[in-house]
Design a protein around this motif. Structure first.
Motif, PDB file in Angstrom:
ATOM      1  N   GLY A  95      38.284  73.913  20.690  1.00 27.26           N
ATOM      2  CA  GLY A  95      37.431  74.288  19.557  1.00 27.26           C
ATOM      3  C   GLY A  95      37.356  75.795  19.355  1.00 27.26           C
ATOM      4  O   GLY A  95      36.422  76.280  18.718  1.00 27.26           O
ATOM      5  N   LEU A  97      37.652  78.961  17.553  1.00 27.28           N
ATOM      6  CA  LEU A  97      37.728  79.235  16.120  1.00 27.28           C
ATOM      7  C   LEU A  97      37.698  80.738  15.885  1.00 27.28           C
ATOM      8  O   LEU A  97      36.744  81.404  16.307  1.00 27.28           O
ATOM      9  CB  LEU A  97      36.535  78.615  15.388  1.00 27.28           C
ATOM     10  CG  LEU A  97      36.460  77.100  15.243  1.00 27.28           C
ATOM     11  CD1 LEU A  97      35.189  76.720  14.486  1.00 27.28           C
ATOM     12  CD2 LEU A  97      37.683  76.570  14.499  1.00 27.28           C
ATOM     13  N   CYS A  99      36.696  82.624  13.530  1.00 25.20           N
ATOM     14  CA  CYS A  99      35.950  82.471  12.277  1.00 25.20           C
ATOM     15  C   CYS A  99      35.263  83.757  11.820  1.00 25.20           C
ATOM     16  O   CYS A  99      34.835  83.865  10.682  1.00 25.20           O
ATOM     17  CB  CYS A  99      34.900  81.377  12.452  1.00 25.20           C
ATOM     18  SG  CYS A  99      33.766  81.691  13.808  1.00 25.20           S
ATOM     19  N   ARG A 251      27.167  73.692   4.859  1.00 26.45           N
ATOM     20  CA  ARG A 251      27.752  74.097   6.146  1.00 26.45           C
ATOM     21  C   ARG A 251      28.125  75.574   6.121  1.00 26.45           C
ATOM     22  O   ARG A 251      28.452  76.115   5.065  1.00 26.45           O
ATOM     23  CB  ARG A 251      29.002  73.273   6.422  1.00 26.45           C
ATOM     24  CG  ARG A 251      28.674  71.807   6.635  1.00 26.45           C
ATOM     25  CD  ARG A 251      29.874  71.074   7.162  1.00 26.45           C
ATOM     26  NE  ARG A 251      29.582  69.657   7.331  1.00 26.45           N
ATOM     27  CZ  ARG A 251      30.364  68.830   8.012  1.00 26.45           C
ATOM     28  NH1 ARG A 251      31.470  69.273   8.581  1.00 26.45           N
ATOM     29  NH2 ARG A 251      30.061  67.552   8.135  1.00 26.45           N
ATOM     30  N   SER A 253      30.688  78.648   7.336  1.00 30.98           N
ATOM     31  CA  SER A 253      32.114  78.770   7.656  1.00 30.98           C
ATOM     32  C   SER A 253      32.345  79.777   8.776  1.00 30.98           C
ATOM     33  O   SER A 253      33.466  79.947   9.241  1.00 30.98           O
ATOM     34  CB  SER A 253      32.893  79.203   6.415  1.00 30.98           C
ATOM     35  OG  SER A 253      32.409  80.459   5.990  1.00 30.98           O
ATOM     36  N   ARG A 270      30.247  74.577  14.427  1.00 32.07           N
ATOM     37  CA  ARG A 270      31.487  73.995  14.948  1.00 32.07           C
ATOM     38  C   ARG A 270      32.244  73.339  13.790  1.00 32.07           C
ATOM     39  O   ARG A 270      31.657  73.036  12.739  1.00 32.07           O
ATOM     40  CB  ARG A 270      31.177  72.945  16.026  1.00 32.07           C
ATOM     41  CG  ARG A 270      30.303  73.447  17.156  1.00 32.07           C
ATOM     42  CD  ARG A 270      31.045  74.390  18.082  1.00 32.07           C
ATOM     43  NE  ARG A 270      30.301  74.544  19.326  1.00 32.07           N
ATOM     44  CZ  ARG A 270      30.021  75.716  19.919  1.00 32.07           C
ATOM     45  NH1 ARG A 270      30.417  76.857  19.373  1.00 32.07           N
ATOM     46  NH2 ARG A 270      29.356  75.756  21.054  1.00 32.07           N
ATOM     47  N   HIS A 271      33.501  73.014  14.049  1.00 30.02           N
ATOM     48  CA  HIS A 271      34.341  72.464  12.980  1.00 30.02           C
ATOM     49  C   HIS A 271      33.890  71.072  12.539  1.00 30.02           C
ATOM     50  O   HIS A 271      34.185  70.624  11.437  1.00 30.02           O
ATOM     51  CB  HIS A 271      35.804  72.426  13.432  1.00 30.02           C
ATOM     52  CG  HIS A 271      36.011  71.527  14.614  1.00 30.02           C
ATOM     53  ND1 HIS A 271      36.257  70.197  14.481  1.00 30.02           N
ATOM     54  CD2 HIS A 271      35.937  71.768  15.944  1.00 30.02           C
ATOM     55  CE1 HIS A 271      36.350  69.647  15.675  1.00 30.02           C
ATOM     56  NE2 HIS A 271      36.153  70.574  16.586  1.00 30.02           N
ATOM     57  N   ASP A 272      33.114  70.354  13.394  1.00 31.45           N
ATOM     58  CA  ASP A 272      32.740  68.971  13.079  1.00 31.45           C
ATOM     59  C   ASP A 272      31.328  68.850  12.487  1.00 31.45           C
ATOM     60  O   ASP A 272      30.764  67.768  12.457  1.00 31.45           O
ATOM     61  CB  ASP A 272      32.826  68.111  14.353  1.00 31.45           C
ATOM     62  CG  ASP A 272      31.880  68.619  15.437  1.00 31.45           C
ATOM     63  OD1 ASP A 272      31.226  69.673  15.227  1.00 31.45           O
ATOM     64  OD2 ASP A 272      31.777  67.971  16.494  1.00 31.45           O
TER      65      ASP A 272
END
Ligand code: FAD
Length: 397
Positions: A95, A97, A99, A251, A253, A270-272
């Protein structure tokens, strides 16, 4: 207590503590061909489990911690390669990221304080760009219309700390690391005073010429060492909340960090659709209970930055004890006891610093000196004595 796999008759290295630091060390040392045993009653369930997983050398740079900031930058640069290696050997995702992070204030005085911190971070050569409130909302539309702009930090990223634990455990197993589900009561020493192994709580002795203490805040629980061997490490309680986005919830990013009437707060998506909100910082000894007031304050502050968290489910309150040192920096290096290495005191940044710590300890075990970047963080700075030599038997095989 039974080992999860058969313990080798003569391990080369025993790692005491299987948090992000001990697991990373075990993996990196085992991949050099050494037989490694990790002793921990609950690997990955200490501070590592409660962490948010930010890899944040810039937004974690604090006044007076310039050497630590430089180590943190070096560690963040190592993260991509560390992660690529880890995902390949473990066949698991972490996970990780890339980002970036956005920093905002809840009111005008928060904004002014953030401007000062940004100027300090920029003076260290760190990449940080000022943003107006409008610019920050263009980058992250879920931010409150009342938020005051702060900064964009493109190089502060994140990893899912719990996926990281699973990947590190798998990487260790791929390199035949043995896990023993017990506590270490004491380090055993031979007649010369050098390390000869450890004794578990259950009384079982494990012989090894090298022992690495990576026991987080609880370093001092390990007996059998001369006074003054271990640096002072204290528990600093922290709580994070785990939220989960419902179908229509807004959400984020990227990571959002904020100051809310002077109190720091962060939201790590998180991505989920999971969101980690943190964190408290409490000097409360070893207490790990959840205070209703602390949960309220975290949610209140996070909501003032991102109102849409109202639409999230509150899934979990997690507490952990950060291993704090007097100067907030880690302790990595040989101790004054031959054969005993220390890797503790990573305080707020153990996830970030795991790759650089593991590489440094792998170097020591292979008979090489502590890398230059880690040299300022040896135990002698907190204990005032010379660094001990490695014990015989630690050279590369
Ligand atoms: C709320 C919170 C948020 C955080 N957020 C971040 C973040 O975003 N980014 C970041 O980089 N860092 C973060 N941190 C800090 C980070 O979690 C710690 O620095 C890191 O987990 C320390 O790792 P460790 O392996 O030294 O300790 P731990 O994870 O605490 O592991 C120590 C292990 O040693 C074992 N142990 C202790 N004594 C013994 C013994 N005698 N015998 C055998 N085993 C023993 C324990 O069971 C435990 O599993 C956060 C911490 C908290 C609490």
């Amino acid at each position: 207590m039974a080992a999860m796999h058969e313990v080798p008759a003569s391990p080369d290295v025993v790692v005491v503590g299987g948090g992000v630091i001990g697991l990373s060390i075990a993996w990196r040392v085992a991949e050099t061909g050494r037989r490694v045993v990790v002793v921990d009653p609950a690997p990955g369930r200490g501070a590592t489990w409660a962490a948010a997983g930010m890899i944040a050398p810039v937004t974690e740079a604090h006044y007076g911690e310039e050497a630590l900031a430089s180590l943190a930058v070096h560690a963040a640069e190592r993260w991509p390669a560390y992660n690529t290696d880890l995902e390949a050997v473990s066949a698991r995702g972490t996970g990780y990221l890339r980002c970036g992070t956005i920093v905002v204030g809840a009111d005008r005085s928060d904004r002014l304080a953030l401007d000062e911190i940004r100027a300090y971070q920029a003076s260290l050569g760190l990449e940080v760009t000022a943003l107006s409130g409008r610019e920050s909302r263009e980058l992250e539309p879920a931010l409150s219309p009342n938020s005051h702009g702060g900064a964009h930090v493109p190089g502060d990223h994140q990893v899912d700390n719990r996926l990281l634990v699973a990947a590190l455990t798998a990487a260790c197993r791929a390199h035949h690391v043995t896990f023993v589900a017990d506590r270490v009561a004491a380090v055993d020493r031979d007649r010369t005073g050098a390390v000869s192994g450890v004794v578990q709580d259950t009384g079982i002795a494990l012989r090894a010429p090298t022992v690495v203490l990576a026991a987080g805040w609880d370093l001092a629980s390990v007996q059998g060492l001369p006074p003054g061997t271990l640096p002072p490490v204290r528990p600093v309680k922290g709580m994070t909340l785990r939220l989960q986005a419902r179908a229509l919830a807004p959400r984020l990013s990227q990571t959002v960090r904020g100051l809310v009437h002077g109190i720091p707060c962060y939201l790590v998506p998180r991505h989920d659709g999971a969101l980690v909100v943190g964190a408290t910082s409490e000097e409360r000894g070893t207490d790990q209970t959840v205070d209703a007031g602390a949960v309220y304050a975290l949610l209140r502050d996070a909501r003032s930055l991102v109102p849409g968290i109202d639409e999230y489910e509150l899934v979990e309150c997690a507490t952990g004890l950060r291993p704090g040192t007097p100067d907030n920096a880690p302790v990595v290096g040989w101790s004054s006891v031959p054969g005993l290495a220390l890797a503790a005191g990573h305080y707020r940044n153990g996830i970030l610093l795991a790759p650089v710590t593991a590489a440094a300890v792998a170097d020591l075990v292979a008979g090489r000196p502590l890398p230059d970047v880690m040299a300022p963080f040896g135990p002698e700075r907190l204990l005032g004595h010379a660094r001990g030599a490695p014990a015989a038997g630690t050279a590369a095989r």
